[in-house]
Design a protein around this motif. Structure first.
Motif, PDB file in Angstrom:
ATOM      1  N   TYR A 120      -4.977  67.531 134.639  1.00 62.71           N
ATOM      2  CA  TYR A 120      -3.800  68.382 134.848  1.00 62.71           C
ATOM      3  C   TYR A 120      -4.034  69.826 134.422  1.00 62.71           C
ATOM      4  CZ  TYR A 120      -1.588  63.743 134.837  1.00 62.71           C
ATOM      5  OH  TYR A 120      -1.257  62.438 135.094  1.00 62.71           O
ATOM      6  N   HIS A 121      -5.168  70.094 133.746  1.00 64.69           N
ATOM      7  CA  HIS A 121      -5.328  71.408 133.116  1.00 64.69           C
ATOM      8  C   HIS A 121      -6.705  72.030 133.362  1.00 64.69           C
ATOM      9  CE1 HIS A 121      -1.518  70.855 131.017  1.00 64.69           C
ATOM     10  NE2 HIS A 121      -1.930  69.684 130.581  1.00 64.69           N
ATOM     11  N   GLY A 122      -7.188  71.972 134.585  1.00 62.86           N
ATOM     12  CA  GLY A 122      -8.459  72.630 134.887  1.00 62.86           C
ATOM     13  C   GLY A 122      -9.657  71.785 134.494  1.00 62.86           C
ATOM     14  N   TYR A 123      -9.823  70.666 135.189  1.00 66.69           N
ATOM     15  CA  TYR A 123     -10.820  69.656 134.830  1.00 66.69           C
ATOM     16  C   TYR A 123     -12.225  70.237 134.696  1.00 66.69           C
ATOM     17  CZ  TYR A 123     -13.903  65.646 135.264  1.00 66.69           C
ATOM     18  OH  TYR A 123     -14.895  64.731 135.062  1.00 66.69           O
ATOM     19  N   ARG A 124     -12.704  70.927 135.704  1.00 61.96           N
ATOM     20  CA  ARG A 124     -14.088  71.420 135.694  1.00 61.96           C
ATOM     21  C   ARG A 124     -14.332  72.385 134.535  1.00 61.96           C
ATOM     22  NH1 ARG A 124     -17.178  67.809 137.613  1.00 61.96           N
ATOM     23  NH2 ARG A 124     -16.441  67.010 139.626  1.00 61.96           N
ATOM     24  N   TYR A 174       0.411  68.139 140.325  1.00 61.33           N
ATOM     25  CA  TYR A 174       0.052  68.626 138.994  1.00 61.33           C
ATOM     26  C   TYR A 174      -1.440  68.474 138.701  1.00 61.33           C
ATOM     27  CZ  TYR A 174       5.084  68.294 138.607  1.00 61.33           C
ATOM     28  OH  TYR A 174       6.425  68.443 138.840  1.00 61.33           O
ATOM     29  N   MET A 175      -2.192  67.881 139.618  1.00 65.48           N
ATOM     30  CA  MET A 175      -3.623  67.679 139.403  1.00 65.48           C
ATOM     31  C   MET A 175      -4.366  68.995 139.549  1.00 65.48           C
ATOM     32  SD  MET A 175      -4.117  64.310 138.972  1.00 65.48           S
ATOM     33  CE  MET A 175      -5.636  63.726 139.669  1.00 65.48           C
ATOM     34  N   ARG A 176      -5.314  69.238 138.648  1.00 69.85           N
ATOM     35  CA  ARG A 176      -6.150  70.427 138.695  1.00 69.85           C
ATOM     36  C   ARG A 176      -7.616  70.002 138.640  1.00 69.85           C
ATOM     37  NH1 ARG A 176      -1.716  71.694 139.618  1.00 69.85           N
ATOM     38  NH2 ARG A 176      -0.432  73.373 138.705  1.00 69.85           N
ATOM     39  N   GLY A 177      -8.023  69.189 139.607  1.00 69.18           N
ATOM     40  CA  GLY A 177      -9.389  68.686 139.641  1.00 69.18           C
ATOM     41  C   GLY A 177      -9.481  67.287 139.068  1.00 69.18           C
ATOM     42  N   GLY A 178     -10.709  66.783 138.987  1.00 69.01           N
ATOM     43  CA  GLY A 178     -10.926  65.431 138.481  1.00 69.01           C
ATOM     44  C   GLY A 178     -11.722  64.610 139.462  1.00 69.01           C
ATOM     45  N   LEU A 179     -12.279  63.510 138.979  1.00 66.79           N
ATOM     46  CA  LEU A 179     -13.059  62.640 139.846  1.00 66.79           C
ATOM     47  C   LEU A 179     -12.621  61.204 139.661  1.00 66.79           C
ATOM     48  CD1 LEU A 179     -16.668  62.140 138.410  1.00 66.79           C
ATOM     49  CD2 LEU A 179     -14.734  62.838 137.030  1.00 66.79           C
ATOM     50  N   ALA A 180     -12.738  60.427 140.739  1.00 64.93           N
ATOM     51  CA  ALA A 180     -12.341  59.017 140.713  1.00 64.93           C
ATOM     52  C   ALA A 180     -13.396  58.202 139.967  1.00 64.93           C
ATOM     53  CB  ALA A 180     -12.183  58.500 142.137  1.00 64.93           C
ATOM     54  N   PRO A 181     -13.008  57.079 139.373  1.00 66.79           N
ATOM     55  CA  PRO A 181     -13.995  56.230 138.696  1.00 66.79           C
ATOM     56  C   PRO A 181     -14.987  55.645 139.684  1.00 66.79           C
ATOM     57  CG  PRO A 181     -11.854  55.135 138.807  1.00 66.79           C
ATOM     58  CD  PRO A 181     -11.638  56.536 139.278  1.00 66.79           C
ATOM     59  N   ASP A 182     -16.242  55.571 139.265  1.00 66.68           N
ATOM     60  CA  ASP A 182     -17.309  55.015 140.111  1.00 66.68           C
ATOM     61  C   ASP A 182     -18.064  53.970 139.294  1.00 66.68           C
ATOM     62  OD1 ASP A 182     -19.363  54.448 141.825  1.00 66.68           O
ATOM     63  OD2 ASP A 182     -19.877  56.538 142.269  1.00 66.68           O
ATOM     64  N   GLU A 186      -4.653  74.687 129.598  1.00 69.83           N
ATOM     65  CA  GLU A 186      -5.887  75.231 130.145  1.00 69.83           C
ATOM     66  C   GLU A 186      -6.828  75.650 129.017  1.00 69.83           C
ATOM     67  OE1 GLU A 186      -6.676  75.483 133.401  1.00 69.83           O
ATOM     68  OE2 GLU A 186      -4.764  74.723 134.168  1.00 69.83           O
ATOM     69  N   VAL A 187      -8.090  75.882 129.370  1.00 67.97           N
ATOM     70  CA  VAL A 187      -9.081  76.287 128.371  1.00 67.97           C
ATOM     71  C   VAL A 187      -8.612  77.530 127.616  1.00 67.97           C
ATOM     72  CG1 VAL A 187     -11.426  77.156 128.045  1.00 67.97           C
ATOM     73  CG2 VAL A 187     -11.019  75.242 129.604  1.00 67.97           C
ATOM     74  N   GLY A 188      -8.066  78.501 128.335  1.00 70.81           N
ATOM     75  CA  GLY A 188      -7.614  79.725 127.686  1.00 70.81           C
ATOM     76  C   GLY A 188      -6.476  79.522 126.712  1.00 70.81           C
ATOM     77  N   ASP A 189      -5.682  78.456 126.907  1.00 71.89           N
ATOM     78  CA  ASP A 189      -4.536  78.184 126.036  1.00 71.89           C
ATOM     79  C   ASP A 189      -4.892  77.344 124.824  1.00 71.89           C
ATOM     80  OD1 ASP A 189      -2.659  79.414 127.846  1.00 71.89           O
ATOM     81  OD2 ASP A 189      -2.819  77.626 129.110  1.00 71.89           O
ATOM     82  N   THR A 190      -5.882  76.456 124.970  1.00 66.39           N
ATOM     83  CA  THR A 190      -6.069  75.390 123.983  1.00 66.39           C
ATOM     84  C   THR A 190      -7.463  75.349 123.369  1.00 66.39           C
ATOM     85  OG1 THR A 190      -4.427  74.087 125.220  1.00 66.39           O
ATOM     86  CG2 THR A 190      -5.755  72.866 123.677  1.00 66.39           C
ATOM     87  N   ALA A 233      -5.031  67.762 121.806  1.00 68.14           N
ATOM     88  CA  ALA A 233      -4.963  69.047 121.105  1.00 68.14           C
ATOM     89  C   ALA A 233      -4.128  70.018 121.933  1.00 68.14           C
ATOM     90  CB  ALA A 233      -6.375  69.596 120.910  1.00 68.14           C
ATOM     91  N   SER A 234      -3.265  70.777 121.257  1.00 68.96           N
ATOM     92  CA  SER A 234      -2.331  71.645 121.978  1.00 68.96           C
ATOM     93  C   SER A 234      -1.863  72.764 121.068  1.00 68.96           C
ATOM     94  CB  SER A 234      -1.121  70.831 122.452  1.00 68.96           C
ATOM     95  OG  SER A 234      -0.237  70.574 121.373  1.00 68.96           O
ATOM     96  N   PRO A 235      -1.150  73.753 121.610  1.00 65.11           N
ATOM     97  CA  PRO A 235      -0.601  74.826 120.764  1.00 65.11           C
ATOM     98  C   PRO A 235       0.398  74.333 119.726  1.00 65.11           C
ATOM     99  CG  PRO A 235      -0.669  75.525 123.052  1.00 65.11           C
ATOM    100  CD  PRO A 235      -1.007  74.064 123.042  1.00 65.11           C
ATOM    101  N   VAL A 236       0.940  73.127 119.889  1.00 67.27           N
ATOM    102  CA  VAL A 236       1.846  72.564 118.887  1.00 67.27           C
ATOM    103  C   VAL A 236       1.056  72.017 117.700  1.00 67.27           C
ATOM    104  CG1 VAL A 236       3.447  70.669 118.414  1.00 67.27           C
ATOM    105  CG2 VAL A 236       3.738  72.054 120.472  1.00 67.27           C
TER     106      VAL A 236
END
Length: 388
Positions: free
Chosen positions: A224-228, A272-280, A194-198, A160-163
């Motif tokens: 890439y867009h504010g994971y948390r 370009y990473m903005r948070g995230g967690l590795a697979p466990d 980001e949440v504010g954009d999308t 989902a995006s502004p487009v």
């Protein structure tokens, strides 16, 4: 990728027209100038995008136009070597000069250029269209008979995006709800921006509901867009977010474990990473222990071999590949980059893997030719009992 494409596009534009004889210089200059200008448009768009000085709504549209140019780049990359091969072979055939001229003639190349532009445009239009629901039976070895016939909707790679706007997401939600699934899963890449954009464009997902829940696992684009912020936002919408976590569902007296793991992108740190967690995997294996069946939501199908080797999972549901985008490109480029998996079902050891073609795609390469976007409704089937 954007840097490489930006450097190569002007060279491909020159290659397209330089060996083509024209009646006069004016025609050559016009064809070369137009093609190089289009190629330089891609360079300019890539530069604007990477400078990160515009609002994301503008960046998303820039990505879409860059994706249109990128699609033409891919098709040119196929056409030009084939043209040269045809020209070389024609020199060994009778009436050499006529055939050679045809391969490097103006009209043939004009036609090829027009077809490439039209196909790229059609591909973008196809990519923006809302997906249809595709129902299919999927055999899952080890599935208890009590779970036979369970209807699971898969919404992968919505992006989902502004487009794409709110109306497209609403169409997806309406189509899913009309299919009456028992369970809904979203294996990553729900959003871009980001949440504010999308957030407004993903809001209809709050309308998803199923008897056994709506479960989300993260994909690389959330990173890439504010994971948390996105994970908190999804929880606030009432979606079940699984971050290396497991939900245990009681269905007809049997326990179905549904696990979601982090994305492999976390193992390749990027600016370009903005948070995230590795697979466990060990964490969700332990959490699902004792369940009668175990479904793993893992965004990238590359995780399938490790998941199958553990012996803990009956089914892995993935996305990420977008089905390969274009016929030919799917098998020659996308599948090799994803351990041979591109779309559909696979048997990986004792486990079934299902890779969705995706309900959307990233705006930076939004083309689809012969590989439509899809909402997948999987009717899970137990393996037939062996005759004694």
């Amino acid at each position: 990728m954007t840097l490489i494409v930006s450097l190569l596009l002007p060279l491909l534009a020159l290659w397209l027209w330089w060996p083509v004889p024209f009646p006069d210089r004016r025609q050559r200059r016009w064809h070369l100038g137009t093609s190089v200008a289009l190629a330089l448009l891609g360079v300019a768009l890539a530069a604007l995008w990477r400078m990160d000085v515009l609002a994301y709504a503008a960046e998303a549209w820039i990505q879409l136009v860059f994706g249109w140019v990128l699609a033409m780049f891919v098709m040119l990359l196929v056409f030009l070597p084939l043209r040269e091969l045809g020209w070389l072979l024609s020199r060994r055939a009778p009436r050499t000069s006529v055939l050679a001229t045809a391969w490097h003639g103006m009209r043939g190349n004009q036609l090829a250029a027009a077809v490439i532009v039209l196909l790229a445009t059609l591909g973008i239009v196809n990519g923006l269209k809302p997906p249809a629901v595709h129902e299919r039976a999927l055999v899952v070895p080890g599935l208890p008979q009590e779970l036979d016939g369970l209807r699971m909707a898969v919404i992968a790679d919505l992006h989902a995006s502004p487009v794409k706007r709110t109306w497209r997401t609403r169409k997806v939600v309406d189509a899913v709800m009309a299919a009456r699934p028992d369970l809904i899963v979203l294996p990553g890449d729900m959003v871009d921006g980001e949440v504010g954009d999308t957030a407004a464009f993903v809001a209809p997902l709050a309308g998803l509901a199923a008897p056994y829940g709506v479960w989300v696992a993260p994909g690389n684009h959330e990173y890439y867009h504010g994971y948390r912020r996105w994970m908190a936002h999804f929880r606030g919408m009432g979606l079940g977010v699984l971050e290396n976590q497991t939900a245990r569902l009681d269905i007809h007296g049997r326990t179905l474990a549904v696990s979601g793991v982090g994305d492999l992108a976390a193992l390749r740190p990027s600016a370009y990473m903005r948070g995230g967690l590795a697979p466990d995997l060990p964490a969700v294996i332990a959490a699902g222990k004792g369940a009668d069946a175990h479904i793993l939501l893992a965004h990238q199908p590359k995780q399938a071999r490790a998941a199958a080797a553990s012996g803990a999972f009956d089914l892995q549901v993935s996305g990420h590949t977008h089905g390969g985008h274009m016929l030919g490109f799917d098998r020659w480029v996308v599948a090799p980059a994803n351990h041979g998996f591109v779309r559909g079902d696979y048997r990986v050891g004792p486990m079934t893997l299902f890779v969705s073609s995706g309900a959307g795609q990233w705006d930076g390469f939004g083309v689809r030719l012969g590989v439509p976007s899809s909402i997948d409704l999987l009717v899970l089937k137990a393996a037939p009992a062996r005759a004694r």
